[in-house]
Design a protein around this motif. Structure first.
Motif, PDB file in Angstrom:
ATOM      1  N   ALA B 127       9.407  -4.655  -0.772  1.00  0.00           N
ATOM      2  CA  ALA B 127      10.818  -4.705  -0.654  1.00  0.00           C
ATOM      3  C   ALA B 127      11.350  -5.642  -0.694  1.00  0.00           C
ATOM      4  CB  ALA B 127      10.268  -3.775   0.788  1.00  0.00           C
ATOM      5  N   VAL B 214      11.534   0.451  -0.865  1.00  0.00           N
ATOM      6  CA  VAL B 214      11.467  -0.485  -1.697  1.00  0.00           C
ATOM      7  C   VAL B 214      12.495  -0.629  -1.799  1.00  0.00           C
ATOM      8  CG1 VAL B 214      10.118  -1.466  -3.276  1.00  0.00           C
ATOM      9  CG2 VAL B 214       8.466  -0.438  -1.782  1.00  0.00           C
ATOM     10  N   ALA B 222       9.143   0.053   4.499  1.00  0.00           N
ATOM     11  CA  ALA B 222       8.035   0.607   3.985  1.00  0.00           C
ATOM     12  C   ALA B 222       6.911   0.242   4.195  1.00  0.00           C
ATOM     13  CB  ALA B 222       7.803  -0.987   2.465  1.00  0.00           C
TER      14      ALA B 222
END
Lengths: 251, 251
Positions: B127, B214, B222
């Motif tokens: 991410a 992400v 995430a």
DNA sequence: TTGGTCTAAAGGTCTGACCCAATCTAGCAT
DNA sequence: ATGCTAGATTGGGTCAGACCTTTAGACCAA
């Protein structure tokens, strides 16, 4: 080529001819991994393998060397020496990670990132699965951290405590990973001199608080405290040498 | 023993006499790791190393074999063949982890524990650090997961997606670890038959939700979603074969 | 006891030869 | 010219055999 298509209907796939030494190494590896031979079982002497496999001694020796590097056998010279089966341990993982880190000149940040990912989970598992022996070891090693008189002693004891946490979690994969990371961090944090008295006493207190959470079987607290400890340590180390690559370890 | 202590005050450490092949291997390894030779640089031919080092060809070859197993050189036969420098990649870590897992007959639980420890952090890093290319790859591989028609295709695509997440985090250590874990999980989950239509569609949806987090650069989400996904997958797999050890992979 | 010596077993090293694989090249055929 | 094939060359892979070094064990001598 195209005109030859009709010559024969037979089609063969591309083939690979493996090296003889690989063939032998693979055969032995499969047998060892299958558990067919228990730890310490001696393989036949090289010359005996030669007659059994009808390969040359060179080939046999190369195969053994492969397995040795992979940590699957240990070789001793002299009478009653030979190759002895050995189940691979965390060290082999550690050394390959070490090669990766040193070879790629990975930034210190990568190592700390990984550590921040892995170590809180180790603490969690330690809180869940530790034995009395594990607890004692945590205390002993942390006492050594507190008693360390110079930088090297401190780093050594510090690594020992962190590995003790990993082993208290009784997960050999995570233990192997932590051993590798510790080794890398040890060789990098050394010579940096950011470890002053304050950093050390903070570390000792953090260790104690993690140990308490582990002892009380409180996984969430163990994760939280370990995460905070590792993160602050990483931040301090990164600040101390910002944008520096890992220097080559002295051998 | 104790009565002998007074015989002499002199104490010597245990000494090791290194093997010639190790000496050469260490020398070359240090040079490679130091970055002195860039990727692809050819080492001298074996016969040339023989005259330079005044060692025998056997010894030289053993040294090269060691480095090859450690992933530091790649050896090709034929004219213009030889040993070429190679920086170690994730594969070597993966294969040593693989040996550890298979050799120790680690419980499936250990592998899943490790994965639950590592993979959420991979998602977090993804991410934070992903590139547009990474995102595209996540979508493509997850589409393949959805489109898979048989168990093997599903598992393969599934592994590909998870590795794509790791690589999107741009941390080579974690990537190497994930590759190893995926390989192990792949060989164990196979043949188990717990992967039914329902499990698959759940996986696809979970992947999409992680991918979204992400893409939106939301590390916390995430982590959360990946943790949930991995945990439920692990629980399902563990339930499917409770208390079973990892079976030997078919080669 | 302590140290010396010998022997056997096993790995470590060396030599030199030959085999196979990949590539390059000169020369021949079209 | 073009294209292809038959060496020639360079490199790793394998083999056979000899000799060196290390270690364990036994036996002997001071």
């Amino acid at each position: 080529m195209a005109s030859n298509d009709a010559r024969s209907v037979i089609r063969l796939p591309a083939m690979e001819v493996p090296k003889a030494s690989d063939v032998l190494a693979n055969e032995l590896r499969e047998r060892i991994l299958s558990g067919e031979y228990s730890e310490g079982t001696p393989l036949p002497p090289e010359r005996e393998l030669v007659v059994q496999t009808r390969m040359s001694r060179t080939t046999v020796r190369e195969a053994l060397r492969i397995l040795e590097v992979q940590g699957l056998i240990r070789i001793r010279a002299g009478r009653s020496g030979g190759a002895f089966v050995q189940q691979p341990g965390g060290e082999s993982v550690a050394s390959s990670l070490d090669l990766l880190i040193r070879g790629r000149h990975l930034r210190l940040a990568s190592v700390h990132e990984t550590r921040e990912a892995v170590e809180p989970s180790c603490a969690r598992l330690a809180a869940l699965h530790h034995t009395p022996t594990d607890l004692r070891r945590l205390d002993v090693t942390n006492d050594e951290v507190a008693a360390a008189e110079n930088l090297d002693d401190f780093l050594r004891a510090n690594v020992a405590w962190h590995i003790a946490v990993a082993e208290a979690g009784h997960n050999e994969i995570l233990t192997g990973i932590m051993m590798a990371l510790s080794r890398a961090i040890y060789t990098t944090t050394n010579n940096e001199g950011f470890v002053n008295e304050q950093v050390r006493s903070i570390a000792v207190r953090a260790h104690r608080s993690v140990t308490r959470a582990v002892a009380e079987r409180d996984p969430d607290a163990a994760v939280r405290r370990m995460a905070r400890h590792v993160h602050s340590y990483a931040a301090a180390a990164l600040e101390a040498d910002s944008r520096t690559e890992i220097s080559v370890a002295d051998h």
